[in-house]
Design an enzyme around this catalytic site. Structure first.
Site, PDB file in Angstrom:
ATOM      1  N   ASP A   1       7.817  62.431 -22.623  1.00 48.23           N
ATOM      2  CA  ASP A   1       8.501  61.214 -23.017  1.00 48.23           C
ATOM      3  C   ASP A   1       7.882  60.644 -24.288  1.00 48.23           C
ATOM      4  OD1 ASP A   1      10.528  59.258 -22.251  1.00 48.23           O
ATOM      5  OD2 ASP A   1       8.866  57.876 -21.946  1.00 48.23           O
TER       6      ASP A   1
ATOM      7  N   GLU B   1      11.115  64.662 -25.962  1.00 48.32           N
ATOM      8  CA  GLU B   1      12.022  63.508 -25.998  1.00 48.32           C
ATOM      9  C   GLU B   1      11.901  62.898 -27.397  1.00 48.32           C
ATOM     10  OE1 GLU B   1      12.941  59.974 -26.668  1.00 48.32           O
ATOM     11  OE2 GLU B   1      11.324  59.435 -25.279  1.00 48.32           O
TER      12      GLU B   1
ATOM     13  N   ASP C   1      17.006  55.618 -18.647  1.00 49.22           N
ATOM     14  CA  ASP C   1      16.998  54.317 -19.313  1.00 49.22           C
ATOM     15  C   ASP C   1      18.396  53.852 -19.716  1.00 49.22           C
ATOM     16  OD1 ASP C   1      14.299  53.700 -19.171  1.00 49.22           O
ATOM     17  OD2 ASP C   1      13.811  54.693 -21.061  1.00 49.22           O
TER      18      ASP C   1
END
Length: 534
Positions: free
Chosen positions: A309, A356, A415
Site C-alpha cells: 500500500d 499500489e 477505500d
C-alpha cells in the site's frame, strides 16, 4: 514477477458471515474458497492480517508480523481439542450476520481466547505442544517482542481505564520510562513477572498461524493464490515502533516528530492524516533494511503475493509536523528508492509484489515502479470523471482500453465506495460516460441513469475490467453483488463505522459463481490452475 491472465475477488475474512460477531477463518472461509473455485477465480485478495487496534483498521495494527486473534475460529479450536466448548459461548445478542460491533467482539472474544490458551497449555496433546514449540522457534524474531508488548499494553490499558484516562493508552504516553524506552533490563523483569500472560499471548498467535496456514493450503490446492497486503507504514501503538525506536523519526521519549499522510487528492480535499510515525531511512539502510526484509519474508509465508500500500512513499513521502490538524501542511521528503528493493531482492530473490501506485504520482514514482518490475494498479471508478477524462472521455489512464498488460485492474478498492454506491451518487456527466463505456451505446443522461439504477452499468463495468488487457483483474465482492453504499468497507479520514461490513447470508449463490466463471473463461482468465508465478 511473471504474470499470466487471472481474476479474483477482494474480500477480507472479517467480512464473512456465519460466525458470532465477526468473520473468521473457519467453515465460512473454506466455503468461500469453494465458491471462488466454482467461479473459476484464481485470486483471493485480502487486507492486512495483523491484530487491529485504534479504529479497528487492518492498516493500524499492533504488529506487522502477528495475526489478528479476532479471525481465529473458536469452533475449530474446540473441534481440534484445543479448547473447551463451554468457554466459547458468545454473549446474548451477538449475531452471526450484520455489521461487526468491534467493541463487543473484542471484549468477548479476546477473553475467550485467553481461556482457550490456558486450556491448551494444560490439556494440549503432545503433538500439538510439539507444533507449538516449533512455531515459537520459527517465529522467535518477532513473537517474543510482540507478546511482551501486548502483555505490558494490556496491563497499562487496564490502569488507564481504572484512572479514567482510557483515551491515553499509547506506550509513549502511559508506560513507565524504562518500559517505554524498551530498556532490556526492564523488559526482562516484566517477562519474569508475567510469564503466564506472555505465554498465553504466544499460544493465541499459534492458533491463528495454524488455522491460517491450513486455509491457505486448502486454497492453494484448488489453484487459488492469496494476495496479501502490507501498509507501507505501521501504527504508532505497535510492537514494531516500540521495539525498534531507532528506525523511526521519534524523540527521546518515543513521540513522533513527523507523521505520515498524503496531500489533498481525489479521496480527500484536506489530504489524509494517517498519523503513523515515519521511518528513519538512514538507520534502516545502515542495518541493511533488515526489518523490511523480515517483514516481507513473514508476509510471504502467509500469502502468495503481496500488495504494498502507498508504494509512492518509497520514492518520496509526505511528512506532516506532529500535532497538525490536517495533512495540508506537509512536505515531500525523499524515500529510500530502488536501494531498498535491491536489498530485499538480494535477501529474498524476486518476490511477487503489486505496487499500489495511486494518489499523487510523479515520473519518479513511475520510474521506481518500473525499475522494480512490479505491476501497478488501475481503478475503474477513477476513469469516468469528466474533468479527468477530457471532453471525448478518452484520455484518462484508468480507462481499460489504455491499460498496459502489466497491471492489476480493480473496479474499486477498500477505500472506495462500492461501484453501485458510486454510480448512485455520481453526477449525471460521470454516469453517462460510464454507461456508454459499459454498454457501447450513445445514451442520454436519463437513459444512462436508468441503466445505472437497474444494475446494468455495474455489471458492464465488471465485464470491462475482466475484458481488459490487464494481467490481473480483482473485483470487490460487494461489486459482484451490486451492493450500494451500505456495503462500503472504509471511508478515508473518518473514524467509526468502518471495516464492519459482512456478506449477507446466502449471497454467495451458484448463479453469481456461474456468471463469474462465464466471464472469466470468455476473457481468458478462467481455468488457470497454477499459483502466482515469479
Amino acid at each position: 514477477m511473471n504474470l499470466h491472465r487471472q481474476s479474483g475477488i477482494l474480500l477480507h475474512p472479517t467480512s464473512l458471515s456465519g460466525t458470532p460477531g465477526i468473520g473468521t477463518i473457519g467453515k465460512a472461509a473454506y466455503e468461500f474458497v469453494d465458491w471462488l473455485e466454482k467461479g473459476h477465480q484464481t485470486l483471493w485478495q485480502i487486507l492486512p492480517l495483523g491484530p487491529t487496534g485504534y479504529g479497528d483498521s487492518p492498516y493500524a495494527s499492533f504488529s506487522t508480523f502477528a495475526g489478528n486473534p479476532l479471525l481465529i475460529d473458536l469452533a475449530l479450536l474446540v473441534q481440534n481439542g484445543r479448547a473447551d466448548e463451554k468457554d466459547m459461548v458468545p454473549p446474548a445478542g451477538m449475531t452471526t450476520a450484520g455489521a461487526i460491533d468491534y467493541g463487543a467482539v473484542v471484549h468477548w472474544k479476546l477473553s475467550a481466547l485467553t481461556r482457550c490458551a490456558a486450556y491448551f497449555l494444560t490439556h494440549g496433546s503432545a503433538r500439538d505442544r510439539a507444533a507449538y514449540e516449533a512455531f515459537k522457534q520459527d517465529n522467535a524474531d518477532w513473537l517474543t517482542t510482540y507478546a511482551d508488548f501486548m502483555s505490558i499494553k494490556q496491563h497499562y490499558d487496564a490502569v488507564a481505564m481504572r484512572q479514567g484516562t482510557g483515551g491515553a493508552r499509547l506506550w509513549n504516553v502511559l508506560w513507565p520510562e524504562a518500559l517505554a524506552t524498551c530498556d532490556a533490563a526492564a523488559v526482562a523483569a516484566w517477562e519474569s513477572e508475567h510469564g503466564e500472560d506472555i505465554e498465553q499471548i504466544k499460544v493465541v498467535q499459534f492458533f491463528f498461524d495454524d488455522q491460517w496456514r491450513a486455509l491457505k493450503s486448502y486454497a492453494n490446492a484448488k489453484g487459488i493464490s492469496i494476495i496479501g497486503d502490507i501498509p507501507i507504514f505501521v501504527a504508532p501503538d505497535s510492537a514494531d515502533v516500540w521495539s525498534c525506536q531507532k528506525l523511526f523519526q521519534l524523540d527521546a521519549r518515543g513521540m513522533p516528530c513527523v507523521v505520515a499522510g498524503v496531500p489533498p487528492d481525489y479521496f480527500s480535499a484536506t489530504g489524509q492524516l494517517w498519523g503513523n510515525p515515519l521511518y528513519n531511512w538512514d538507520a534502516m539502510k545502515a542495518d541493511g533494511y533488515d526489518w523490511w526484509i523480515r517483514r516481507i519474508r513473514r508476509t510471504l509465508k502467509l500469502t502468495d503475493c503481496v500488495r504494498i500500500d502507498h508504494f509512492r512513499g518509497f520514492e518520496s513521502y509526505w511528512a506532516i509536523p506532529a500535532g497538525s490538524p490536517t495533512a495540508v501542511n506537509g512536505t515531500w521528503q525523499p524515500g529510500p528508492g530502488i536501494d531498498l528493493f535491491f536489498a530485499i531482492r538480494a535477501a529474498l530473490g524476486d518476490i511477487p509484489v503489486i505496487a499500489e501506485d495511486l494518489g499523487v504520482i510523479t515520473d519518479g514514482v513511475r520510474q521506481l515502479r518500473d525499475d522494480t518490475g512490479f505491476p501497478g494498479m488501475k481503478v475503474l471508478q477513477f476513469a469516468f470523471d469528466p474533468d479527468e477524462a477530457g471532453k471525448d472521455g478518452m484520455t484518462n489512464a484508468f480507462l481499460p482500453h489504455t491499460y498496459p498488460h502489466r497491471c492489476v485492474v480493480y473496479t474499486g478498492t477498500h477505500d472506495n465506495d462500492t461501484l453501485q454506491g458510486w454510480l448512485n451518487a455520481a453526477p449525471d456527466s460521470a454516469v453517462r460516460i460510464a454507461a456508454e463505456y459499459a454498454t457501447g451505446r450513445s445514451l442520454s443522461a436519463a437513459e444512462a441513469r436508468a441503466l445505472s439504477d437497474d444494475g446494468t452499468v455495474c455489471a458492464g463495468l465488471i465485464r470491462a475490467a475482466l475484458a481488459s488487457v490487464a494481467d490481473y483483474a480483482v473485483i470487490p465482492l460487494q461489486d459482484v453483488l451490486a451492493l450500494g453504499t451500505e456495503a462500503r468497507m472504509n471511508t478515508p479520514n473518518t473514524i467509526g463505522g468502518n471495516w464492519a461490513w459482512r456478506v449477507p447470508p446466502g449471497a454467495l449463490t451458484d448463479s453469481h459463481a456461474a456468471q463469474l466463471a462465464f466471464l472469466s473463461d470468455l476473457y481468458g482468465r478462467g481455468g488457470q490452475r497454477s499459483l502466482v508465478q515469479f
